[in-house]
Design an enzyme around this catalytic site. Structure first.
Site, PDB file in Angstrom:
ATOM      1  N   ASP A 247       0.845  -1.189   0.000  1.00  0.00           N
ATOM      2  CA  ASP A 247       0.000   0.000   0.000  1.00  0.00           C
ATOM      3  C   ASP A 247       0.879   1.237   0.000  1.00  0.00           C
ATOM      4  O   ASP A 247       2.024   1.206   0.444  1.00  0.00           O
ATOM      5  CB  ASP A 247      -0.935   0.013   1.202  1.00  0.00           C
ATOM      6  CG  ASP A 247      -2.165   0.894   0.992  1.00  0.00           C
ATOM      7  OD1 ASP A 247      -2.429   1.301  -0.175  1.00  0.00           O
ATOM      8  OD2 ASP A 247      -2.858   1.202   1.965  1.00  0.00           O
ATOM      9  N   GLY A 248       0.318   2.311  -0.527  1.00  0.00           N
ATOM     10  CA  GLY A 248       0.970   3.609  -0.522  1.00  0.00           C
ATOM     11  C   GLY A 248       0.073   4.621   0.152  1.00  0.00           C
ATOM     12  O   GLY A 248      -1.136   4.445   0.217  1.00  0.00           O
TER      13      GLY A 248
ATOM     14  N   GLU B 276       2.406   3.945  -4.244  1.00  0.00           N
ATOM     15  CA  GLU B 276       1.827   2.635  -4.567  1.00  0.00           C
ATOM     16  C   GLU B 276       2.824   1.815  -5.402  1.00  0.00           C
ATOM     17  O   GLU B 276       3.019   0.622  -5.158  1.00  0.00           O
ATOM     18  CB  GLU B 276       0.508   2.794  -5.324  1.00  0.00           C
ATOM     19  CG  GLU B 276      -0.621   3.410  -4.508  1.00  0.00           C
ATOM     20  CD  GLU B 276      -1.296   2.460  -3.538  1.00  0.00           C
ATOM     21  OE1 GLU B 276      -0.915   1.282  -3.445  1.00  0.00           O
ATOM     22  OE2 GLU B 276      -2.230   2.919  -2.849  1.00  0.00           O
TER      23      GLU B 276
ATOM     24  N   ASP C 235      -4.227  -2.611  -3.644  1.00  0.00           N
ATOM     25  CA  ASP C 235      -5.511  -1.915  -3.732  1.00  0.00           C
ATOM     26  C   ASP C 235      -5.489  -0.787  -4.760  1.00  0.00           C
ATOM     27  O   ASP C 235      -6.456  -0.048  -4.880  1.00  0.00           O
ATOM     28  CB  ASP C 235      -5.973  -1.407  -2.360  1.00  0.00           C
ATOM     29  CG  ASP C 235      -5.095  -0.321  -1.773  1.00  0.00           C
ATOM     30  OD1 ASP C 235      -4.134   0.130  -2.432  1.00  0.00           O
ATOM     31  OD2 ASP C 235      -5.361   0.093  -0.629  1.00  0.00           O
TER      32      ASP C 235
ATOM     33  N   HIS D  21      -9.284  -0.351   2.484  1.00  0.00           N
ATOM     34  CA  HIS D  21     -10.064   0.084   3.658  1.00  0.00           C
ATOM     35  C   HIS D  21     -11.389  -0.673   3.777  1.00  0.00           C
ATOM     36  O   HIS D  21     -12.420  -0.090   4.080  1.00  0.00           O
ATOM     37  CB  HIS D  21     -10.291   1.587   3.623  1.00  0.00           C
ATOM     38  CG  HIS D  21      -9.020   2.357   3.414  1.00  0.00           C
ATOM     39  ND1 HIS D  21      -8.059   2.517   4.391  1.00  0.00           N
ATOM     40  CD2 HIS D  21      -8.522   2.977   2.318  1.00  0.00           C
ATOM     41  CE1 HIS D  21      -7.054   3.210   3.919  1.00  0.00           C
ATOM     42  NE2 HIS D  21      -7.298   3.499   2.667  1.00  0.00           N
TER      43      HIS D  21
ATOM     44  N   ASP E  85      -1.393  -0.705   4.954  1.00  0.00           N
ATOM     45  CA  ASP E  85      -1.791   0.702   5.069  1.00  0.00           C
ATOM     46  C   ASP E  85      -1.168   1.341   6.316  1.00  0.00           C
ATOM     47  O   ASP E  85      -0.658   2.461   6.264  1.00  0.00           O
ATOM     48  CB  ASP E  85      -3.320   0.809   5.114  1.00  0.00           C
ATOM     49  CG  ASP E  85      -3.793   2.245   5.249  1.00  0.00           C
ATOM     50  OD1 ASP E  85      -3.589   3.033   4.302  1.00  0.00           O
ATOM     51  OD2 ASP E  85      -4.349   2.594   6.305  1.00  0.00           O
TER      52      ASP E  85
END
Length: 149
Positions: free
Chosen positions: A14-15, A52, A74, A128, A138
């Site tokens: 994740d970024g 990302e 994501d 999320h 995250d």
């Protein structure tokens, strides 16, 4: 018949960016044979898309040998970029269909190189939404942002 069981490295990336552009971070959770490894980092001035990309790059570059990988991400930008758009970008010498330079070309080239060593199954997960691996990545990405302040 004796078949060798292939162990898969499960990766979540994740970024994060506070402001876009702004300070950003990337996070990686890697799981292999019951072990978990965490990676994170950050940059002072960047974008969410760059973070990302960096998460996926750092995950793949950290693998010491060729692996079978389930890479959970994501980011539709990274997923579509690496599984669909990159082929035409390369054919057009890193230009878009509109003949403009590909944004983040440096990182796309690095990701392309990093993934060439591995057998990757790209998996999109909704961000999320309660996916434990994604939520963990995250948190690490946000830790990456905090690490640069």
């Amino acid at each position: 018949m004796n078949e060798k069981k292939i162990t898969v490295v499960e990766i979540y990336t994740d970024g994060a960016c506070r402001g876009n552009p702004g300070p950003g971070g990337w996070g990686v959770v890697m799981q292999y044979q019951g072990q978990t490894k965490e990676l994170f980092g950050g940059e002072v001035a960047t974008t969410n898309n760059r973070m990302e990309l960096m998460a996926a790059i750092m995950a793949l570059e950290s693998l010491k040998c060729s692996c079978k990988v389930d890479l959970n991400i994501d980011s539709q930008y990274v997923l579509k970029g690496i599984t669909e758009w990159i082929f035409n970008w390369k054919k057009r010498n890193w230009r878009t269909a509109a003949k403009k330079p590909v944004k983040n070309e440096d990182l796309w080239r690095r990701l392309d190189q990093a993934m060439s060593r591995h057998d990757i199954n790209w998996i999109w997960v909704k961000g999320h939404s309660g996916n434990q691996g994604n939520e963990h990545a995250d948190r690490l990405a946000n830790q990456g942002v905090d690490s640069i302040r």
